[in-house]
Write a protein that holds these residues in place. Structure first.
Motif, PDB file in Angstrom:
ATOM      1  N   CYS A 128      -4.041 -13.196  -0.884  1.00  0.00           N
ATOM      2  CA  CYS A 128      -3.803 -12.390  -2.085  1.00  0.00           C
ATOM      3  C   CYS A 128      -3.665 -10.938  -1.660  1.00  0.00           C
ATOM      4  N   HIS A 129      -3.378 -10.075  -2.622  1.00  0.00           N
ATOM      5  CA  HIS A 129      -3.306  -8.655  -2.286  1.00  0.00           C
ATOM      6  C   HIS A 129      -3.773  -7.790  -3.445  1.00  0.00           C
ATOM      7  N   GLY A 130      -4.130  -6.572  -3.056  1.00  0.00           N
ATOM      8  CA  GLY A 130      -4.486  -5.540  -4.009  1.00  0.00           C
ATOM      9  C   GLY A 130      -3.523  -4.382  -3.850  1.00  0.00           C
ATOM     10  N   THR A 131      -3.543  -3.483  -4.818  1.00  0.00           N
ATOM     11  CA  THR A 131      -2.573  -2.389  -4.798  1.00  0.00           C
ATOM     12  C   THR A 131      -3.088  -1.133  -4.107  1.00  0.00           C
ATOM     13  N   ALA A 187     -12.917  -4.363  -3.159  1.00  0.00           N
ATOM     14  CA  ALA A 187     -13.588  -5.009  -4.287  1.00  0.00           C
ATOM     15  C   ALA A 187     -13.328  -6.514  -4.291  1.00  0.00           C
ATOM     16  N   ILE A 188     -12.127  -6.923  -3.965  1.00  0.00           N
ATOM     17  CA  ILE A 188     -11.810  -8.351  -3.890  1.00  0.00           C
ATOM     18  C   ILE A 188     -12.648  -9.018  -2.806  1.00  0.00           C
ATOM     19  N   ALA A 189     -12.711  -8.395  -1.626  1.00  0.00           N
ATOM     20  CA  ALA A 189     -13.495  -8.946  -0.518  1.00  0.00           C
ATOM     21  C   ALA A 189     -14.976  -9.052  -0.894  1.00  0.00           C
ATOM     22  N   ARG A 190     -15.505  -8.003  -1.527  1.00  0.00           N
ATOM     23  CA  ARG A 190     -16.902  -8.039  -1.972  1.00  0.00           C
ATOM     24  C   ARG A 190     -17.120  -9.146  -2.996  1.00  0.00           C
ATOM     25  N   ARG A 236      -8.911  -9.077 -10.163  1.00  0.00           N
ATOM     26  CA  ARG A 236      -7.510  -8.763 -10.455  1.00  0.00           C
ATOM     27  C   ARG A 236      -6.616  -8.720  -9.219  1.00  0.00           C
ATOM     28  N   ALA A 237      -6.901  -9.599  -8.266  1.00  0.00           N
ATOM     29  CA  ALA A 237      -6.013  -9.723  -7.109  1.00  0.00           C
ATOM     30  C   ALA A 237      -4.657 -10.208  -7.594  1.00  0.00           C
ATOM     31  N   GLU A 238      -3.631  -9.857  -6.867  1.00  0.00           N
ATOM     32  CA  GLU A 238      -2.284 -10.239  -7.256  1.00  0.00           C
ATOM     33  C   GLU A 238      -1.750 -11.339  -6.357  1.00  0.00           C
ATOM     34  N   HIS A 248      -7.639 -14.135   3.127  1.00  0.00           N
ATOM     35  CA  HIS A 248      -6.869 -12.999   3.639  1.00  0.00           C
ATOM     36  C   HIS A 248      -6.565 -12.103   2.446  1.00  0.00           C
ATOM     37  N   ILE A 249      -7.189 -10.943   2.405  1.00  0.00           N
ATOM     38  CA  ILE A 249      -6.958 -10.000   1.321  1.00  0.00           C
ATOM     39  C   ILE A 249      -6.177  -8.831   1.898  1.00  0.00           C
TER      40      ILE A 249
END
Length: 122
Positions: free
Chosen positions: A40-43, A50-53, A18-20, A88-89
């Motif tokens: 992408c980014h997370g909130t 979690a995105i990186a993993r 659920r990355a944005e 790049h997260i």
């Protein structure tokens, strides 16, 4: 594995967590660093981790080696180096501040819908 296929796998891993605002930038004619950047980014910090993993696990499932992961502990900007693809997260605030899309504005960029156009039809 071709870098374009690896980029799609990494982008899908971002989507799965659920990355944005997932963007892929084609860096082949712009930089020697990598063929593609995924941004992408997370909130929050936990989502960024979690995105990186998720990217790391998806790459390893395909037999790829993650060369380096930087910034995981702070979780404000995590860089996942897959050699030809660099992910790049960001935490949302840092993404707006660093604005890599503008910095590398010469590179063609693709939204998630352009990366996986048939995803809705599956």
């Amino acid at each position: 594995m071709e870098s374009k296929e690896l980029m799609k796998i990494a982008a899908q891993a971002c989507e799965d967590k659920r990355a944005e605002d997932i963007v892929a930038m084609d860096m082949q004619n712009v930089s020697l660093i990598a063929d593609y950047f995924i941004i992408c980014h997370g909130t929050n910090e936990r989502q960024v981790q979690a995105i990186a993993r998720g990217i790391k696990e998806a790459a390893e499932e395909q037999g790829m080696v993650v060369k380096r992961m930087e910034g995981f502990e702070e979780s404000r900007w995590i860089l996942v180096d897959l050699d030809d693809v660099v992910c790049h997260i960001f935490h949302k605030d840092e993404r707006n501040y660093y604005n890599l899309e503008r910095l590398w504005g010469d590179a063609p960029s693709y939204s998630m819908q352009e990366i996986t156009p048939n995803q809705d039809q599956v």
